[in-house]
Design a protein around this motif. Structure first.
Motif, short mmCIF file in Angstrom:
data_model
loop_
_atom_site.label_atom_id
_atom_site.label_comp_id
_atom_site.label_asym_id
_atom_site.label_seq_id
_atom_site.Cartn_x
_atom_site.Cartn_y
_atom_site.Cartn_z
N CYS A 150 75.74 39.03 121.41
CA CYS A 150 76.53 40.19 121.82
C CYS A 150 76.02 40.73 123.15
O CYS A 150 74.85 41.05 123.29
CB CYS A 150 76.47 41.29 120.76
N PRO A 151 76.90 40.84 124.15
CA PRO A 151 76.45 41.25 125.48
C PRO A 151 76.12 42.74 125.59
O PRO A 151 75.49 43.14 126.56
CB PRO A 151 77.64 40.90 126.37
N VAL A 152 76.59 43.54 124.63
CA VAL A 152 76.41 44.98 124.79
C VAL A 152 75.66 45.62 123.62
O VAL A 152 75.54 46.84 123.54
CB VAL A 152 77.79 45.69 124.95
N ALA A 154 76.63 45.79 120.60
CA ALA A 154 77.56 46.48 119.71
C ALA A 154 77.35 46.02 118.27
O ALA A 154 77.68 46.72 117.33
CB ALA A 154 79.00 46.22 120.12
N THR A 155 76.78 44.85 118.11
CA THR A 155 76.44 44.42 116.76
C THR A 155 74.93 44.30 116.72
O THR A 155 74.31 43.83 117.66
CB THR A 155 77.19 43.13 116.38
N VAL A 165 78.38 46.71 113.02
CA VAL A 165 79.14 46.67 114.27
C VAL A 165 79.46 48.10 114.69
O VAL A 165 79.92 48.88 113.87
CB VAL A 165 80.47 45.91 114.09
N CYS A 170 81.90 48.00 121.16
CA CYS A 170 82.36 46.61 121.22
C CYS A 170 83.42 46.43 122.32
O CYS A 170 84.34 47.22 122.45
CB CYS A 170 82.94 46.23 119.87
N ILE A 171 83.26 45.39 123.13
CA ILE A 171 84.22 45.14 124.20
C ILE A 171 85.27 44.11 123.81
O ILE A 171 86.12 43.74 124.60
CB ILE A 171 83.52 44.67 125.50
N GLY A 172 85.15 43.59 122.59
CA GLY A 172 86.17 42.66 122.10
C GLY A 172 86.12 41.28 122.71
O GLY A 172 87.14 40.63 122.86
N CYS A 173 84.90 40.81 123.05
CA CYS A 173 84.81 39.48 123.65
C CYS A 173 84.87 38.38 122.59
O CYS A 173 85.13 37.24 122.91
CB CYS A 173 83.52 39.34 124.45
N ARG A 174 84.58 38.73 121.35
CA ARG A 174 84.65 37.82 120.21
C ARG A 174 83.61 36.70 120.26
O ARG A 174 83.72 35.71 119.55
CB ARG A 174 86.06 37.22 120.06
N PHE A 175 82.60 36.88 121.08
CA PHE A 175 81.54 35.89 121.14
C PHE A 175 80.81 35.83 119.80
O PHE A 175 80.43 34.77 119.32
CB PHE A 175 80.58 36.24 122.28
N CYS A 176 80.64 37.02 119.17
CA CYS A 176 79.94 37.06 117.89
C CYS A 176 80.70 36.27 116.83
O CYS A 176 80.11 35.64 115.97
CB CYS A 176 79.75 38.51 117.44
N ARG A 185 83.46 37.17 110.39
CA ARG A 185 83.98 38.31 111.14
C ARG A 185 85.49 38.26 111.31
O ARG A 185 86.07 37.19 111.41
CB ARG A 185 83.30 38.37 112.51
N VAL A 214 85.80 44.12 116.82
CA VAL A 214 85.47 43.21 115.75
C VAL A 214 85.01 44.01 114.53
O VAL A 214 84.60 45.17 114.67
CB VAL A 214 84.38 42.24 116.28
S1 SF4 Z 1 83.20 41.19 120.06
FE1 SF4 Z 1 81.22 40.89 119.07
S2 SF4 Z 1 79.91 40.06 120.69
FE2 SF4 Z 1 81.68 40.98 121.70
S3 SF4 Z 1 81.05 43.09 122.14
FE3 SF4 Z 1 82.09 43.14 120.15
S4 SF4 Z 1 80.43 42.95 118.67
FE4 SF4 Z 1 79.59 42.30 120.63
#
Ligand code: SF4
Ligand code: SF4
Lengths: 304, 438
Positions: A150-152, A154-155, A165, A170-176, A185, A214
């Protein structure tokens, strides 16, 4: 370390109480020490505070609180409940796909049926072995791949083992989601469903959901703070899910309370895909000596 | 008119003809339609896409990877050819620099389109966590944008000064702007020394930064446990693929510009032949990595990976997979092996094949993996088991591609696409003592 001992003792008591159903009566109450202006009375009740301390409170000081299910604020929710290491054990021998856990979870987290936090998967390890049902939620990994990427932040991982979470960050990048090997998730692709939107947000309740963020199973920390069990545990008609504290070494499914270590030892408990090294906090007991035959649709699960 | 003047005349930017105007107009229309689709996506959320909880990334990400790959052309041609002292690069470097800059800028935009909450963009800086590969991207993409810009800009300075003089009488406003942008370039010894030193430093920096960019992009995938991504091969595989995609794009654009601007005397068969050989070598390297990626797992693929590979080779994705392998890689190699295949027109076709193949290759890298998770996909609507981009996704993606082409078009309109000063020097039309190099 006397304090620790009392705490541990109280937790054991709490777990015993759960099986009697008596703790539920206490947990709906809260202690107001400052705001109260009632007559002091002689009678006192022993209460367990959210951080695991045992306190004696005069009965006159006790009041029922309305919004106990609100959960902690985003900052508070990062800390975790002190002195706890929550753990779950799922007994695959008992699951008959009743899906009551999903229903309860959906209801309390205001979810639509197409994106539940819990899934009951139909599994078959190889061609010869019998298929079985596997309730699956977030494993609250101790080495969580989702948190790493997670880049920020948020999780995040809490001291009590829970991974939460913060949907306000959360920026909604969905990397997690890509990183989670267990597909635990879900994403709010559109506007969240109606209802329960006026609550103050808490990562502990995951409510209200927000578009473009997320979400996932949270182990219901707001229930844990009240010394209640997560909704899936209490809603299961077959006592499949055990929940408890690793430090105490006790887990309960609401009916029986058992030693975690004994349970895992005797029933050969395992964690799903141990080889990945994610260290899940959810254990499974293999589907041996089944209570129910495996049926695709039963009376019970076809209605749900 | 002296030879030198006619050279300037040939190479100086020119007004759009009819074709140019129509082309630009079409691009603008596509961009506007895409913009409307994007605004709708912001309003309704990403439900308007066909991405769902399993196919959680789609063409936005694969398109992003494609842009990142094509942006490598700057490092591949300018820097690599410069360090290896390949002087045939002169007429194509500027075009490469332009493609590079346009691609990396669009890569930045595309990744934002994929964000569920673009309004929280600043969180990436406020709460930045260094251990996340996305943060690495946040660092490397702006770095690449700056470097690509400087790599385009510094070698331009003498040309801008030439254009200032050239347009002095005919177009005074243009002349003024070129003059400003040329930073008062006079061509003095001191200026030239600074310029050539700066270019040298940038050209050297561009290589590691370019490779890092490709590799970080690969790490976005290989830092997960996903089947098909969880591979140590990824960084090298992506870098090698970027050479191919970038050169393919370069050849295509070079051919079109040469044709439209009538630059046949400057970009000759010789240059195409050289580009073709370069592309051939990179394609062969890419084949090597593809063998590592798709063929070698036949021996030891775990059950899940076998399902994944089968879906690529025989299953749902077979069409796209074989298109990208055969049309995007094998056929180009076969064509490039022949001298006739290395002539401008066949090369143009090869370029298009390579670009299309590269674009779909990125799609095949991103999508199928997500639909082959470890645990079975159950308890979700049937449509979530598959993924194909929705209308919104196509329109928005189309707009990003159009935007990249528009940026390239505008640069071609206002800048000399072939370095004037350098060409003049190489042709011996100038008697300067020191070379301003690109
Ligand atoms: S989508 Fe997942 S990885 Fe991306 S900012 Fe939100 S919690 Fe973090
Ligand atoms: S199960 Fe998935 S979402 Fe849950 S903690 Fe582990 S990696 Fe994260």
């Amino acid at each position: 370390m006397g304090n620790k001992k009392t705490q541990a003792a109280s937790r054991r008591e709490f777990l015993r109480n759960i099986s009697n159903g008596s703790v539920l009566a206490v947990s709906g109450l809260a202690y107001y020490s400052l705001s109260s202006c009632k007559q002091p009375s002689e009678e006192k009740t022993t209460l367990l505070t959210t951080d695991g301390k045992l306190v004696k409170v005069a009965n006159s000081e006790i009041e029922e609180m309305e919004h106990l299910h609100q959960g902690a604020s985003p900052e508070e929710a990062r800390k975790g409940i002190p002195g706890k290491k929550f753990v779950m054990v799922v007994d695959l021998a008992k699951c008959k796909n009743a899906k009551k856990c999903i229903e309860a979870c959906d209801k309390h987290h205001n979810l639509t049926p197409d994106r539940p936090y819990i899934k009951v998967l139909e599994m078959q390890d190889n061609e010869k072995s019998a298929p079985y049902w596997m309730p699956k939620k977030c494993f609250q990994c101790d080495n969580p791949p989702c948190v790493k990427v997670c880049p920020v932040g948020a999780t995040y991982k809490r001291t009590d083992g829970i991974v939460l979470v913060d949907n306000e960050r959360c920026i909604g990048c969905r990397f997690c989601m890509a990183a989670c090997p267990y597909s635990a998730r879900v994403f709010n692709w559109g506007a969240p469903p109606e209802g329960q939107l006026d609550l103050p947000y808490s990562p502990e309740t995951s409510l209200p959901s927000k578009i473009g963020t997320v979400a996932k199973c949270d182990f219901c920390p707001e229930m844990l703070r009240q010394n209640k069990l997560p909704h899936c545990v209490t809603s299961c008609p077959n006592g499949v899910i055990y929940f408890g504290d690793e430090i105490d070494d006790t887990v309960t499914n609401g009916e029986e309370t058992v030693r975690l270590s004994t349970l895992l030892k005797e029933k050969a408990g395992y964690r799903y895909m141990e080889e990945l090294g994610t260290k899940p906090r959810v254990y499974y007991l293999p589907p041996v000596d089944r209570l129910f035959p495996f049926e695709e649709t039963t009376q019970e699960n076809s209605e749900s | 008119m002296t030879k030198y003047e006619s050279l300037i005349n040939d190479l100086a930017p020119r007004k759009f003809g009819k074709r140019g105007t129509i082309w630009t107009f079409i691009l603008v229309v596509i961009i506007i339609i895409g913009l409307i689709a994007y605004i709708d996506q912001i309003r309704q959320g990403q439900v308007v896409t066909n991405m769902r909880d399993y196919a959680l990334w789609g063409i936005y990400i694969s398109n992003f990877v494609f842009f990142v790959a094509t942006s490598f052309v700057g490092s591949a041609t300018v820097a690599v050819l410069r360090l290896t002292n390949n002087s045939w690069r002169t007429p194509v470097v500027r075009i490469a620099e332009i493609i590079s800059l346009a691609s990396i800028v669009m890569a930045g935009f595309t990744i934002m389109i994929d964000m569920g909450r673009p309004d929280r963009l600043l969180n990436l800086f406020i709460y930045a966590r260094l251990q996340s590969p996305i943060t690495w991207d946040v660092i490397i993409i702006p770095t690449s944008i700056i470097l690509s810009f400087l790599l385009l800009y510094f070698p331009l300075l003498p040309d801008l000064a030439i254009l200032k003089k050239h347009h002095l009488k005919t177009k005074p406003t243009f002349s003024k702007w070129y003059g400003k942008l040329s930073l008062n370039w006079t061509g003095s010894k001191a200026q030239k020394a600074i310029q050539s030193k700066s270019i040298k430093i940038i050209a050297i920096m561009v290589i590691p930064v370019g490779i890092l960019l490709q590799t970080i992009d690969a790490w976005l995938f290989s830092t997960t446990y996903r089947i098909g991504w969880d591979s140590t091969n990824m960084g090298a595989y992506f870098t090698s693929g970027a050479f191919v995609a970038g050169l393919g794009a370069l050849i295509t654009v070079v051919y079109i510009i040469r044709k439209v601007r009538g630059l046949e005397h400057y970009i000759t068969d010789y240059h195409f032949d050289k580009l073709a050989q370069y592309l051939l070598v990179t394609c062969l390297a890419y084949v090597y990595f593809n063998i590592n990626e798709y063929l070698i797992p036949i021996f030891n693929a775990p059950a899940e990976e076998e399902i994944h590979l089968n879906a690529l080779v025989y299953g749902d994705y077979a069409g796209i997979f074989w298109f990208s392998q055969i049309v995007g890689l094998i056929l180009p190699i076969l064509i490039l092996l022949f001298k006739k295949g290395r002539k401008p027109l066949p090369m143009f076709i090869v370029g298009i094949m390579v670009v299309l193949g590269s674009w779909w290759k990125r799609y095949i890298i991103v999508t199928p993996t997500l639909l082959h998770p470890f645990l079975p996909i159950e308890g979700v609507p049937e449509s979530w088991h598959h993924y194909f981009p929705s209308m919104h996704e196509w329109l928005i993606t189309g707009a990003t591609l159009a935007m990249a082409l528009l940026i390239i078009t505008l640069f071609v309109r206002f800048l000399p696409v072939i370095p004037i000063q350098r060409t003049a020097e190489e042709k011996g039309l100038l008697n300067t003592d020191k070379k301003a190099e690109t």
